[in-house]
Design a protein around this motif. Structure first.
Motif, short mmCIF file in Angstrom:
data_model
loop_
_atom_site.label_atom_id
_atom_site.label_comp_id
_atom_site.label_asym_id
_atom_site.label_seq_id
_atom_site.Cartn_x
_atom_site.Cartn_y
_atom_site.Cartn_z
N PRO A 81 0.83 -1.21 0.00
CA PRO A 81 0.00 0.00 0.00
C PRO A 81 0.86 1.26 0.00
O PRO A 81 1.83 1.35 0.76
N GLY A 100 -6.06 -0.65 -3.06
CA GLY A 100 -6.57 -1.69 -2.19
C GLY A 100 -7.39 -1.22 -1.02
O GLY A 100 -7.82 -2.02 -0.19
N GLU A 101 -7.65 0.10 -0.96
CA GLU A 101 -8.51 0.61 0.10
C GLU A 101 -9.09 1.96 -0.32
O GLU A 101 -8.63 2.58 -1.28
N LYS A 122 -7.14 -4.06 -6.38
CA LYS A 122 -6.94 -5.25 -5.54
C LYS A 122 -8.29 -5.73 -4.99
O LYS A 122 -9.06 -4.96 -4.41
N GLN A 130 -5.29 -6.55 2.06
CA GLN A 130 -5.59 -5.47 1.13
C GLN A 130 -6.79 -5.86 0.27
O GLN A 130 -7.02 -7.03 0.02
#
Length: 374
Positions: A81, A100-101, A122, A130
């Motif tokens: 990340p 991923g977020e 992701k 993640q």
């Protein structure tokens, strides 16, 4: 430092070719994050350079910057990340990042096109680390529609391939991932899909989508015993992975110890007989795990010499009573072969109740790395 690491260039190239063949039509991404799994980022890059890898994988943008300074010009995949505000830095480095977020996704969407890096979405298919959940796919498709040109990949990561012989959970992850990939492609997204790492690349053909991310095994280390057994069961033989790293030091001091004397901190080892010990100039600062105290051994003149007493910050003691006339300056093998004996990173991991990944990645970056042709 009075220890050094030897890197076998031919072994690394051999392992890369093994995985290029296994990957088939997929592109193989050598992962050289975390100082190339402790082997040395610069040294591994320099060995790989003649092979012209189309991709290299790292964890940090700082590693991507190091690769650019070394002259690497092809694609870099940053698998860790990034800080949400680092999108312009990733663009400057021409590095592909993971989304991923939510915070990073929002920042990436808001980043002007002229500073927006290429990204891979992701999907969390069961790792719970993640990634966005599969049920968020429809919403993500809507939000990312306007950014199709910069969204170039979709990916996931396995949770439980190398620890088991039965891949029920991994197959569930593949099914979930395939479903999300299909949704995005049906919506007109042209994405590279990837989920395989070393263990899955070795034993699960269904996991080799468009990219295959290979870390530990390009260095000649099987991910686990279970992976070896799974491969053997399905293929009837093992592919030959050649260890790249050898770790050596030298004897610093030779001294006698009388029966009844204690050796090292905490008096954890008591000599039951007169002994001769060698003091080695290496300890947990250099990366040799303290938990291997009184459990492991080293090789001197092709003979196993047990570790006695607690491993210190910069020294350790070994029993050389059975090896005649050892002198200071003699070579000691910590990882590698000497005569008919061999110590693998995995052996040290067993002595320290950990995995070989941890042993090699914790090798001190200041230890000199020497590249040899073979």
């Amino acid at each position: 430092m009075r220890c050094w690491i030897e890197l076998n260039a031919a072994a690394l190239k051999h392992n890369v070719e093994v995985f290029r063949k296994l990957a088939g039509s997929a592109l193989m991404v050598p992962v050289i994050k975390s100082n190339a799994y402790g082997h040395g980022l610069k040294e591994i890059h320099d060995i790989l350079a003649p092979l012209q890898p189309e991709w290299l994988g790292v964890n940090y943008l700082s590693e991507a910057e190091s690769l650019r300074k070394l002259g690497y010009q092809n694609r870099i995949l940053v698998v860790g990340p990034i800080h949400p505000k680092s999108c312009p830095d990733a663009f400057r480095l021409q590095a592909d990042i993971f989304l991923g977020e939510e915070t990073t996704l929002q920042e990436w969407i808001a980043t002007p096109a002229e500073q927006k890096p290429r990204a891979h979405l992701k999907i969390d298919t069961g790792m719970s680390r993640q990634g966005f959940l599969p049920e968020q796919a429809a919403s993500l498709i809507s939000r990312l529609e306007a950014h199709k040109d910069k969204l170039v990949g979709i990916c996931s990561h396995f949770s439980n391939v190398e620890d088991v012989l039965e891949q029920t959970y991994a197959n569930q992850q593949i099914d979930a991932f395939t479903s999300v990939v299909h949704q995005f492609r049906s919506a007109g997204f042209q994405l590279l899909s990837h989920i395989a790492a070393s263990s899955s690349a070795l034993i699960m053909q269904s996991s080799r989508f468009d990219l295959v991310r290979v870390g530990i095994s390009i260095y000649g280390l099987w991910p686990s015993r279970a992976t070896q057994l799974s491969f053997l069961q399905s293929h009837g033989r093992l592919v030959e992975l050649e260890p790249v790293l050898r770790w050596k030091t030298e004897v610093a001091i030779v001294k006698g110890v009388h029966a009844g004397q204690f050796i090292g901190y905490g008096c954890t080892y008591k000599a039951l007989r007169d002994m001769t010990i060698a003091v080695l100039p290496i300890g947990y600062y250099e990366g040799y795990p303290r938990l291997a105290s009184n459990r492991g051994h080293v090789l001197i003149r092709g003979q196993r010499c047990p570790i006695v007493g607690r491993i210190c910050m910069n020294m350790m003691m070994v029993d050389i009573s059975h090896v005649s006339e050892v002198k200071p300056g003699e070579i000691v093998t910590l990882i590698g072969s000497d005569g008919s004996e061999q110590i693998e990173a995995g052996h040290i991991g067993e002595w320290a109740d950990t995995i070989h990944y941890e042993i090699v990645t914790q090798l001190n970056p200041a230890i000199p790395r020497r590249v040899s042709a073979s």
